[in-house]
Design an enzyme around this catalytic site. Structure first.
Site, short mmCIF file in Angstrom:
data_model
loop_
_atom_site.label_atom_id
_atom_site.label_comp_id
_atom_site.label_asym_id
_atom_site.label_seq_id
_atom_site.Cartn_x
_atom_site.Cartn_y
_atom_site.Cartn_z
N ASP A 1 -6.53 -29.86 -23.05
CA ASP A 1 -6.00 -29.90 -22.06
C ASP A 1 -5.78 -30.98 -20.74
OD1 ASP A 1 -6.16 -26.62 -20.65
OD2 ASP A 1 -6.12 -27.93 -19.53
N TYR B 1 12.46 -22.87 -17.51
CA TYR B 1 11.46 -21.89 -19.18
C TYR B 1 12.34 -21.45 -19.66
CZ TYR B 1 7.66 -20.02 -19.70
OH TYR B 1 6.55 -19.62 -20.95
N LYS C 1 12.24 -22.95 -23.71
CA LYS C 1 11.13 -21.55 -24.21
C LYS C 1 12.37 -21.24 -25.95
CE LYS C 1 6.77 -21.31 -22.92
NZ LYS C 1 6.02 -22.21 -24.03
P1 NAD Z 1 -2.95 -20.74 -18.36
O1 NAD Z 1 -1.63 -21.54 -17.52
O2 NAD Z 1 -3.46 -19.48 -18.58
O3 NAD Z 1 -3.24 -22.03 -19.76
C1 NAD Z 1 -1.92 -22.76 -20.21
C2 NAD Z 1 -2.57 -23.87 -20.03
O4 NAD Z 1 -2.25 -25.06 -20.44
C3 NAD Z 1 -3.57 -24.51 -19.01
O5 NAD Z 1 -5.11 -24.65 -18.92
C4 NAD Z 1 -3.25 -26.14 -18.18
O6 NAD Z 1 -4.21 -26.40 -17.91
C5 NAD Z 1 -2.60 -26.59 -19.68
N1 NAD Z 1 -1.71 -27.18 -19.77
C6 NAD Z 1 -0.47 -26.82 -18.66
N2 NAD Z 1 0.12 -28.16 -19.06
C7 NAD Z 1 -0.51 -28.82 -19.65
C8 NAD Z 1 -0.31 -30.23 -19.97
N3 NAD Z 1 0.06 -30.99 -19.25
N4 NAD Z 1 -1.49 -31.06 -20.14
C9 NAD Z 1 -1.91 -30.18 -21.09
N5 NAD Z 1 -2.28 -28.60 -20.89
C10 NAD Z 1 -1.58 -28.93 -19.99
O7 NAD Z 1 -1.40 -20.01 -19.23
P2 NAD Z 1 -1.10 -18.77 -20.71
O8 NAD Z 1 -0.41 -17.67 -19.63
O9 NAD Z 1 -2.59 -18.88 -21.38
O10 NAD Z 1 0.04 -19.84 -21.35
C11 NAD Z 1 -0.25 -20.25 -22.43
C12 NAD Z 1 1.45 -20.06 -22.95
O11 NAD Z 1 1.97 -19.15 -22.69
C13 NAD Z 1 3.03 -20.83 -22.58
O12 NAD Z 1 3.47 -21.55 -23.18
C14 NAD Z 1 2.76 -20.70 -21.76
O13 NAD Z 1 3.96 -20.55 -21.02
C15 NAD Z 1 3.32 -18.66 -22.60
N6 NAD Z 1 3.35 -17.37 -22.13
C16 NAD Z 1 3.49 -17.24 -21.50
C17 NAD Z 1 3.29 -15.97 -20.74
C18 NAD Z 1 2.38 -14.81 -19.95
O14 NAD Z 1 2.41 -14.29 -19.48
N7 NAD Z 1 1.58 -15.10 -18.90
C19 NAD Z 1 3.99 -15.02 -21.07
C20 NAD Z 1 5.05 -15.75 -21.98
C21 NAD Z 1 4.41 -17.01 -22.63
#
Ligand code: NAD
Length: 253
Positions: free
Chosen positions: A38, A157, A161
């Site tokens: 992370d 985005y 994706k």
């Molecule tokens: P989150 O922000 O809680 O967690 C994402 C993590 O990724 C964070 O800890 C952040 O520090 C880390 N991160 C971001 N950029 C980084 C980088 N360049 N290098 C290393 N670490 C990095 O968000 P989340 O919702 O748990 O996201 C996880 C995945 O789920 C993502 O790919 C997001 O696109 C996808 N997603 C989320 C949702 C939603 O509604 N939360 C919906 C669809 C898809």
């Protein structure tokens, strides 16, 4: 369900928060050894501590996964600490500003594509030699509802994706004969720390907002992690190239 994950070496990106954190805890509870990668060191360390307190084994690697040297460090850590890479979960991601193309800045485009698409490509390329040498491996990518339809986010985005879905299917086809499976989840709205820095004046959010009415219930990170774990497990041995919506039926609307 027999997961077969005990003792396995698992890399989880974005493991410090949200879906990645829940996945790290779920894999560790199965006895897997987890690299929590992370960009946020405090969050990654906190998850490693949580795993240790629950009797599991995890290590943090901190840095921006769109940079090759960080990617190399993640792969090296898994090999040196845990003896290889059995499972890779490409989960780290960032949201865009919900902008339509005319409003997308170069900076927004570059950042979203680098983190959401280039980073999974780089890390997958780095771990494949280890999986190929072992003759087995499972990769799970976190795509999104926005990887399935055009109305769930902004242009950057959505494009990133959709590309993750394409990367998933190409990996599945290219490496199925070598014992490596690649699948993806496509989460709907999930209660995490991801932030949406919406440009209110832009065309994108105004056009999309009414369409978001079809979204299902907001899930917990644990709901997404459970499906990631299944796809990485021996129970999914014959699942390859699947992109599984975890969205309470949103994509079926
Ligand atoms: P989150 O922000 O809680 O967690 C994402 C993590 O990724 C964070 O800890 C952040 O520090 C880390 N991160 C971001 N950029 C980084 C980088 N360049 N290098 C290393 N670490 C990095 O968000 P989340 O919702 O748990 O996201 C996880 C995945 O789920 C993502 O790919 C997001 O696109 C996808 N997603 C989320 C949702 C939603 O509604 N939360 C919906 C669809 C898809």
């Amino acid at each position: 369900m027999a997961t077969g994950l005990a003792g396995r070496s698992v890399i989880i990106t974005g493991g410090g928060s949200g879906i990645g954190r829940a996945a790290a805890l779920a894999f560790a509870a199965e006895g897997a050894r987890v690299v929590v990668a992370d960009i946020d060191g405090d969050r990654a360390d906190a998850v490693v501590k949580e795993v240790a307190e629950a009797g599991g084994d995890a290590v943090a690697v901190v840095g921006d996964l769109s940079e090759q040297h960080v990617v190399d460090q993640v792969a090296r850590t898994a090999v040196e600490r845990f003896g290889g890479v059995d499972v890779l979960v490409n989960n780290a991601g960032v949201m865009d500003r919900m902008s339509a193309v005319a409003d997308v800045t170069d900076e927004e485009w570059e950042r979203v594509i680098r983190v959401n698409l280039t980073a999974p490509f780089l890390l997958t390329r780095a771990v494949l030699p280890h999986m190929l040498a072992a003759g087995r491996g499972a990769i799970v990518n976190t795509a999104s509802e926005a990887g399935l339809r055009g109305s769930a986010a902004g242009a950057a985005y959505t494009a990133s994706k959709h590309a993750v879905v394409g990367l998933t299917r190409n990996l599945a086809v290219m490496y199925r004969k070598q014992g490596i499976r690649t699948n993806a989840i496509a989460p709907g709205g999930t209660a995490t720390n991801i932030t949406v820095d919406v440009v209110e004046g832009a065309h994108g959010p105004a056009a999309i907002r009414p369409l978001l009415a079809g979204a299902g219930r907001v899930s917990r990170p644990e709901d997404q992690a459970a499906v990631i774990l299944f796809l990485a497990s021996d129970a999914a041995e014959h699942v390859n190239g699947a992109v599984l919506p975890v969205d309470d039926g949103w994509s079926a609307v």
